[in-house]
Write a protein that holds these residues in place. Structure first.
Motif, short mmCIF file in Angstrom:
data_model
loop_
_atom_site.label_atom_id
_atom_site.label_comp_id
_atom_site.label_asym_id
_atom_site.label_seq_id
_atom_site.Cartn_x
_atom_site.Cartn_y
_atom_site.Cartn_z
N ALA A 305 11.96 4.45 14.13
CA ALA A 305 12.15 3.68 15.43
C ALA A 305 13.42 4.48 16.02
O ALA A 305 13.53 4.80 17.28
N GLU A 306 14.49 4.78 15.15
CA GLU A 306 15.81 5.34 15.62
C GLU A 306 15.29 6.66 16.14
O GLU A 306 16.04 7.28 17.23
N MET A 307 14.72 7.45 15.28
CA MET A 307 14.29 8.80 15.44
C MET A 307 13.54 9.10 16.79
O MET A 307 13.93 9.96 17.38
N ASP A 322 7.68 16.39 25.85
CA ASP A 322 6.76 16.73 25.01
C ASP A 322 7.38 17.60 23.72
O ASP A 322 6.99 17.32 22.47
N GLN A 323 8.44 18.14 24.24
CA GLN A 323 8.87 19.09 23.09
C GLN A 323 9.93 18.20 22.26
O GLN A 323 9.83 18.50 20.86
N LYS A 324 10.40 17.06 22.99
CA LYS A 324 11.44 16.17 22.02
C LYS A 324 10.45 15.53 20.94
O LYS A 324 10.58 15.12 19.80
N VAL A 325 9.10 14.92 21.58
CA VAL A 325 8.34 14.37 20.43
C VAL A 325 7.92 15.34 19.49
O VAL A 325 7.92 14.96 18.22
N SER A 326 7.51 16.60 19.70
CA SER A 326 7.18 17.55 18.59
C SER A 326 8.14 17.72 17.82
O SER A 326 7.72 17.82 16.49
N ALA A 327 9.39 17.83 18.24
CA ALA A 327 10.58 17.79 17.32
C ALA A 327 10.60 16.68 16.46
O ALA A 327 10.91 16.80 15.18
N PHE A 328 10.48 15.49 16.84
CA PHE A 328 10.40 14.14 16.16
C PHE A 328 9.30 14.25 15.11
O PHE A 328 9.50 14.01 13.79
#
Length: 406
Positions: A305-307, A322-328
């Protein structure tokens, strides 16, 4: 238009909603169940890596106010060899774990999410996703009154468990799949004294007990799936027979208490799923499900959840969601990959303990810091690869064999 719609209002989804709401994002949180309600197949343990999240969120005092005791000490009974210790803390400094009932912790998180401005609707069933071109832009659901509602958002998050509707609708890829290898049997007791968290390791079995809300203890065992198939019919009878064979003392302590519910049983496969795509993401058991043998599900959910909250908030701000979710997703797999493998291996409940593992266990007595580090592996305050690094294992075994100078 919502910034985020989160499907699933329990530990993963409610935590994420709360964290996003606290950053002034507009969030809709949906759940199919009516709240407050229990999740009866959970043993609801929160290791130190998870309680560190609660501390950062300012919720530890509120949790303790629910009459949920903390745990500081841990016992692993290997049958003739007993390891006692605490969990080696990491930089968060947390030394305690908790095991709140799910109707307690889930409702606490939902109320905190609502206090952060999140719109929460329960008794809602997702009917489908809304798309524009190849991007998810919202969903359609049926509310408690039976009305069909459409809601739009910049991202839809599935926090709806192992049978995730969002994972199914997005056709999220499943990988690192392990079939269910063990079954868990557990119940609740009043009047049983278990001040410590206790584990009992036996060939093909793992017993456990810990204190939860209102003076109750949850206690039970895991066994291999093949053995569980023979335990049909009189589940309670098999439960007590197994506990007595595991440890007559453990059995007697529970028998002298009052059993408050019938024996519950459950099991689950282990897997990872693609963490997200265009306009969607998965969190908690929807995206990363581990066997319950390490009791890590809630802790994993809080960490994720924090990430994901950081990824969504920064992605919306920087217009690169989208890029940040992919990195997550990449960070999630790197963070949990070794622990996932450790858990899957432990869940096999191999009746034949490898010689090198038994040598390690036999070498731990008298080396308290290393015992605490071993418990820290389960708590995710000590990395799996750090403790089981060959050089570290060799050091522990060598120290045990080295005479102490008078």
């Amino acid at each position: 238009m919502f910034d985020a719609i989160i499907v699933g209002g329990r530990c993963a989804g409610a935590s994420l909603a709360m964290l996003l709401g606290r950053q002034d994002l507009k969030v809709l949180l949906l759940d199919a169940a009516e709240f407050p309600s229990d999740k009866v197949t959970s043993t609801h343990f929160i290791w130190q890596s998870g309680t560190a999240c609660l501390k950062r969120w300012g919720l530890l005092d509120k949790l303790e106010a629910t009459n949920c005791p903390s745990h500081q000490n841990y016992v692993l009974d290997l049958g003739g060899l007993e390891l006692r210790g605490s969990v080696r803390a990491n930089e968060d400094g947390m030394s305690t774990s908790y095991a709140p009932r799910r109707h307690v912790i889930d409702n606490l998180l939902v109320e905190e999410a609502k206090a952060a401005g999140v719109e929460f609707k329960h008794g809602c069933k997702v009917l489908g996703l809304l798309t524009e071109d190849d991007r998810i832009v919202g969903l359609r659901y049926r509310n408690m009154q039976g009305d069909t509602v459409e809601a739009h958002a910049k991202i839809v998050v599935g926090a709806d468990g192992i049978n995730s509707t969002i994972a199914e609708l997005t056709e999220a890829e499943t990988y690192n799949h392990h079939d269910k290898s063990q079954q868990i049997f557990f119940s609740y007791f009043k009047g049983a004294e278990f001040p410590d968290v206790e584990f009992y390791s036996r060939p093909g079995r793992m017993g456990f007990a810990w204190a939860t809300n209102d003076g109750e203890v949850v206690a039970g065992f895991c066994c291999r799936g093949a053995d569980a198939k023979t335990m049909t019919g009189d589940i309670d009878g098999h439960y007590w027979k197994e506990l007595e064979a595991m440890s007559p003392t453990f059995h007697a302590r529970l028998k002298s208490a009052t059993q408050t519910v019938p024996v519950r049983t459950g099991g689950t496969p282990s897997f990872m799923r693609t963490a997200g795509g265009k306009g969607w993401a998965l969190i908690g058991d929807a995206g990363l499900n581990m066997d319950p043998v390490t009791a890590s599900g809630i802790s994993n959910a809080f960490i994720q959840a924090e990430m994901l909250a950081e990824a969504i908030a920064s992605g919306l701000k920087d217009s690169d969601l989208d890029q940040k979710v992919s990195a997550f997703g990449e960070a999630r797999d790197a963070r949990f990959g070794p622990y996932f493998a450790f858990t899957a291996d432990l869940a096999r409940l191999d009746p034949e303990v490898p010689e090198e593992v038994m040598q390690l266990f036999m070498s731990l007595p008298g080396q308290q810091d290393d015992i605490d580090a071993y418990f820290g592996v389960f708590a995710q305050t000590v990395p799996v690869m750090e403790f089981f690094d060959p050089a570290n294992v060799t050091r522990i075994i060598t120290n045990a064999a080295t005479p102490i100078d008078a």
